[in-house]
Write an enzyme that holds these catalytic residues in place. Structure first.
Site, PDB file in Angstrom:
ATOM      1  N   HIS A 190      -1.302  -5.436   1.546  1.00 36.62           N
ATOM      2  CA  HIS A 190      -1.035  -6.166   2.572  1.00 36.62           C
ATOM      3  C   HIS A 190      -1.978  -5.798   3.253  1.00 36.62           C
ATOM      4  O   HIS A 190      -1.967  -4.319   3.403  1.00 36.62           O
ATOM      5  CB  HIS A 190      -0.049  -6.151   2.747  1.00 36.62           C
ATOM      6  CG  HIS A 190       0.911  -7.511   1.799  1.00 36.62           C
ATOM      7  ND1 HIS A 190       2.603  -7.130   0.598  1.00 36.62           N
ATOM      8  CD2 HIS A 190       0.906  -8.158   0.913  1.00 36.62           C
ATOM      9  CE1 HIS A 190       2.789  -7.757   0.710  1.00 36.62           C
ATOM     10  NE2 HIS A 190       2.107  -8.135   0.296  1.00 36.62           N
ATOM     11  N   TYR A 194       0.551  -0.769   3.785  1.00 39.68           N
ATOM     12  CA  TYR A 194       1.123   0.258   2.977  1.00 39.68           C
ATOM     13  C   TYR A 194       1.905  -0.341   1.684  1.00 39.68           C
ATOM     14  O   TYR A 194       2.349   0.194   0.622  1.00 39.68           O
ATOM     15  CB  TYR A 194       2.155   1.276   3.455  1.00 39.68           C
ATOM     16  CG  TYR A 194       1.799   1.550   4.561  1.00 39.68           C
ATOM     17  CD1 TYR A 194       0.553   2.715   5.032  1.00 39.68           C
ATOM     18  CD2 TYR A 194       2.440   1.339   5.967  1.00 39.68           C
ATOM     19  CE1 TYR A 194       0.573   3.297   6.517  1.00 39.68           C
ATOM     20  CE2 TYR A 194       2.245   1.698   7.175  1.00 39.68           C
ATOM     21  CZ  TYR A 194       1.154   2.268   7.126  1.00 39.68           C
ATOM     22  OH  TYR A 194       0.984   2.624   8.656  1.00 39.68           O
ATOM     23  N   HIS A 195       1.221  -1.173   1.330  1.00 38.92           N
ATOM     24  CA  HIS A 195       1.514  -2.336  -0.434  1.00 38.92           C
ATOM     25  C   HIS A 195       0.606  -1.729  -0.916  1.00 38.92           C
ATOM     26  O   HIS A 195       0.940  -2.901  -1.933  1.00 38.92           O
ATOM     27  CB  HIS A 195       2.818  -3.598   0.317  1.00 38.92           C
ATOM     28  CG  HIS A 195       3.420  -3.778   1.161  1.00 38.92           C
ATOM     29  ND1 HIS A 195       3.831  -4.565   2.103  1.00 38.92           N
ATOM     30  CD2 HIS A 195       4.085  -2.709   1.187  1.00 38.92           C
ATOM     31  CE1 HIS A 195       4.448  -4.451   2.733  1.00 38.92           C
ATOM     32  NE2 HIS A 195       5.016  -3.191   2.570  1.00 38.92           N
ATOM     33  N   HIS A 196      -0.093  -1.318  -1.396  1.00 37.07           N
ATOM     34  CA  HIS A 196      -0.893  -0.984  -1.980  1.00 37.07           C
ATOM     35  C   HIS A 196      -0.644  -0.973  -3.486  1.00 37.07           C
ATOM     36  O   HIS A 196       0.431  -0.518  -3.532  1.00 37.07           O
ATOM     37  CB  HIS A 196      -1.896  -0.150  -2.399  1.00 37.07           C
ATOM     38  CG  HIS A 196      -2.045   0.983  -0.979  1.00 37.07           C
ATOM     39  ND1 HIS A 196      -1.650   0.458   0.381  1.00 37.07           N
ATOM     40  CD2 HIS A 196      -0.919   2.309  -0.876  1.00 37.07           C
ATOM     41  CE1 HIS A 196      -1.585   1.443   1.460  1.00 37.07           C
ATOM     42  NE2 HIS A 196      -1.015   3.191   0.651  1.00 37.07           N
TER      43      HIS A 196
END
Ligand SMILES: Cc1cc2nc3c(=O)[nH]c(=O)nc-3n(C[C@H](O)[C@H](O)[C@H](O)COP(=O)(O)OP(=O)(O)OC[C@H]3O[C@@H](n4cnc5c(N)ncnc54)[C@H](O)[C@@H]3O)c2cc1C
Ligand SMILES: *[C@@H]1O[C@H](CO)[C@@H](O)[C@H](O)[C@H]1NC(C)=O
Ligand SMILES: *[C@@H]1O[C@H](CO)[C@@H](O)[C@H](O)[C@H]1NC(C)=O
Length: 603
Positions: free
Chosen positions: A333, A525-527
């Site tokens: 995201h 930071y939602h890799h």
């Protein structure tokens, strides 16, 4: 004067007592070991959000012994870990892996070298030690789509009991909700710290949205926040799952220990090679090796061990054990921070945060501005209303009661100078727009065979037009939001988003906003997705629905890398759920029968 100082002394003594009650971590180190045995039943690599849960749950069976290998150190080395409001200050420290993406071409134009900075926890508790604490599960559609794509067992109805198992809801009005639970390891608290908290909801209602629980039946609407905080202290999985279980003779946790290779013999994972204090050793796994090293390092470790795309491994002369699309399907995201000043003192200015009263409130009661991560409101909504009731909300908005001033995001100096607040005392708030289901996907590849080299991370952000169009749709909602009667009454405005480097386009035109998004949308930071879960015969998958690596026995991957698609929201709660669920599978038990039997009938 003397009266005042005795009051002060009293306050300091109470504060110190509370400090030791809340933050003293001594007993939490019970299972940290100096000696690693030669063999365990299970060897888990990575003590992050998922790995800590697995280590705790698997070692509940006394006859099973478990080793948890973690590259980083114990989470108490930095006292700021406990304090929710300081979470951004943990980035770029020794607790952080500090990854950077490759220079992006369609995005990140406003970032130094066009690289997005990817902090990731290198510490017991992993990224849950650095994260922004928002407790968000994602929508029912996310999991139903996982199931429909071939992830048997992962539909919303099947995963909900495991969200509940991990939860200890501390917000009174939600304790009795069928969608929440008490008594689990992870405490969930509310925000409502700033006056903005109510105004956010009021303005949302003025736009026609309902006030809802975004972890309840439906995601769409405006909400108060739910955060993984207990008594004002960050609830990392390191603390919540491993810090409170006391000594377990069948659990060893090896810190400062870096796994460099999965040992594979005859298509079976038999152990792990690791480096500790500069010495290379290996440990055998009688039953399974479980990789929970996170979206970047799990993909890297698999590829270093010969599990990955044949051509890529061949180019580095790594013998191929099994040809799988490891490192593909990288999803993430991005967020755009939309700033607005306000004309009353309502927000978390530095003066407020650093005041004597705020410190006292926090140190003694665990309350006040420092007890939240700045986030004091939340919203989910659609851009294309036809998707309502069919798929997840397209935009997640996070409302931060602060006008961002520090450059934590690798923004180019001259752009940061213009975009961010000049100092921490500007009264204002940040409205984040984040596209929940972006269509651009990227890759992770090895840079070399050196296990200490960082891999090549290329998310290829904003290469799909849907992502741009949806971002602009979200920004249009912000434009309306700051023009609601409630927001106007506090002086909300769009001045903060009038930025010279895009003013060759008409301010607020589609072209203008596209320019802003391509410059300033960066990771939230939602890799995830680099070891995709799905059907065994699907050529795009790496693990099956039991999270077992295809073609290798005794090997699973459990972290956000197996998400077939990123969930519509923050990723910590989903990965904890995933670890809880797979722990039951590994143990061959059904620990959530009672919870499942009590689910609402219409789930
Ligand atoms: C700044 C920031 C803010 C965020 N905010 C939120 C939020 O508000 N809400 C939310 O839900 N999510 C948030 N997230 C995302 C969330 O924290 C992550 O998705 C989640 O923690 C990932 O968990 P994981 O188990 O996949 O990996 P991690 O937690 O990263 O765990 C991986 C672990 O493996 C260890 N490791 C790696 N390689 C090796 C090796 N070779 N040998 C040994 N150990 C190794 C690492 O040190 C680490 O401890 C945020 C993330 C960041 C960075
Ligand atoms: C991290 O710190 C280094 C060294 O001080 C600095 O050069 C770098 O710009 C910092 N990274 C970010 C994203 O701020
Ligand atoms: C804030 O701005 C609004 C809109 O311009 C105005 O009506 C209001 O009086 C202002 N409040 C203060 C305290 O200045």
């Amino acid at each position: 004067m003397s009266q005042l100082s005795s009051v002060h002394v009293g306050v300091v003594v109470i504060a110190l007592m509370c400090y030791y009650m809340i933050f003293s971590n001594k007993s939490q180190k019970d299972n940290i070991t100096e000696l690693v045995a030669d063999e365990y039943d299970y060897v888990i690599v990575g003590g992050g959000s998922a790995g800590s849960v697995l280590a705790a749950r698997l070692s509940e069976d006394k006859e099973t012994n478990v080793l948890l290998i973690e590259a980083g150190e114990f989470y108490d080395v930095n006292p700021l870990v406990s304090v929710p409001l300081n979470y951004l200050d943990l980035q770029n420290t020794t607790l952080d892996w500090k990854f950077y993406t490759e220079p992006q071409t369609a995005s990140c134009l406003g970032l130094r070298e066009q690289r997005s900075f990817w902090p990731r926890g290198r510490v017991l508790g992993g990224t849950s030690v650095l994260y922004g604490l928002q407790y968000t599960r994602g929508s029912r559609y996310d999991f139903d789509e996982w199931a429909a794509s071939g992830c048997e067992g992962w539909s919303y109805k099947e995963v909900l009991p495991y969200f509940l198992k991990s939860e200890d809801m501390l917000i009174d009005e939600l304790k009795s909700s069928n969608y929440h639970n008490t008594g689990g390891p992870m405490g969930v608290s509310g925000g409502e710290i700033t006056e903005m908290s109510d105004l956010y909801l009021k303005a949302g209602q003025e736009l026609g949205y309902e006030i809802i629980d975004y972890n309840g039946k439906d995601q769409e609407g405006f909400s108060k926040v739910q955060i993984s905080v207990r008594n004002g202290v960050r609830e990392s999985t390191g603390l919540a799952y491993l810090g409170r279980i006391g000594r377990r003779p069948n659990l060893d946790i090896a810190l400062n220990t870096m796994a460099t290779m999965i040992e594979i013999n005859d298509k079976r994972a038999t152990g792990v090679t690791y480096i500790r204090n500069g010495v290379k050793s290996s440990v055998k796994a009688r039953k399974e090796v479980i990789i929970s090293a996170g979206v970047v390092n799990s993909a890297k470790l698999l590829m270093l061990s010969g599990i990955g795309p044949r051509e890529h491994l061949g180019s580095l002369s790594i013998p191929v054990k099994v040809d799988l699309p490891v490192g593909d399907n990288l999803q993430d995201h991005q967020m755009l921070l939309l700033f607005s000043s306000v004309n009353r003192s309502l927000t978390l200015t530095d003066s407020l945060v650093n005041s004597f009263w705020t410190k006292l409130q926090y140190n003694v009661f665990g309350k006040g501005p420092k007890s939240i991560a700045g986030t004091d409101g939340s919203a989910f909504y659609y851009v294309d209303e036809k998707k309502r009731g069919k798929s997840s909300a397209e935009i997640q908005t996070i409302l931060i009661s602060k006008y961002t001033d520090n450059n934590y995001f690798n923004i180019k100096e001259e752009i940061a100078e213009e975009y961010l607040a000049k100092n921490g005392d500007v009264e204002g708030f940040t409205f984040i727009v984040s596209v929940t289901r972006p269509k651009s996907t990227g890759t992770i590849r090895l840079r070399s065979r050196d296990p200490f080299d960082y891999p090549i991370i290329d998310p290829k952000y904003l290469t799909d037009q849907y992502d741009i169009d949806t971002f602009i749709g979200g920004i249009r909602v912000w434009e309306k939001y700051i023009n609601t009667p409630t927001m106007l009454s506090i002086g909300a405005n769009d001045e903060g988003m009038k930025l010279s480097f895009c003013l060759q386009y008409t301010f607020k035109s589609d072209e203008y906003w596209e320019c802003i998004v391509r410059h300033l949308a960066f990771t939230v930071y939602h890799h995830s997705g680099t070891c995709k879960m799905g059907l065994i015969n699907d050529p795009t998958t790496v693990v099956d629905p039991q999270l077992k690596v295809k073609g290798i026995k005794g090997l699973r991957v459990v972290d956000t890398s197996v998400f077939p698609s990123v969930t519509s929201g923050n990723t910590n709660a989903p990965v904890i759920m995933m670890a809880e669920k797979i722990a039951d599978k590994i143990r061959g038990i059904d620990s959530v029968k009672v919870i499942r039997d009590n689910l609402p009938k219409d789930v």
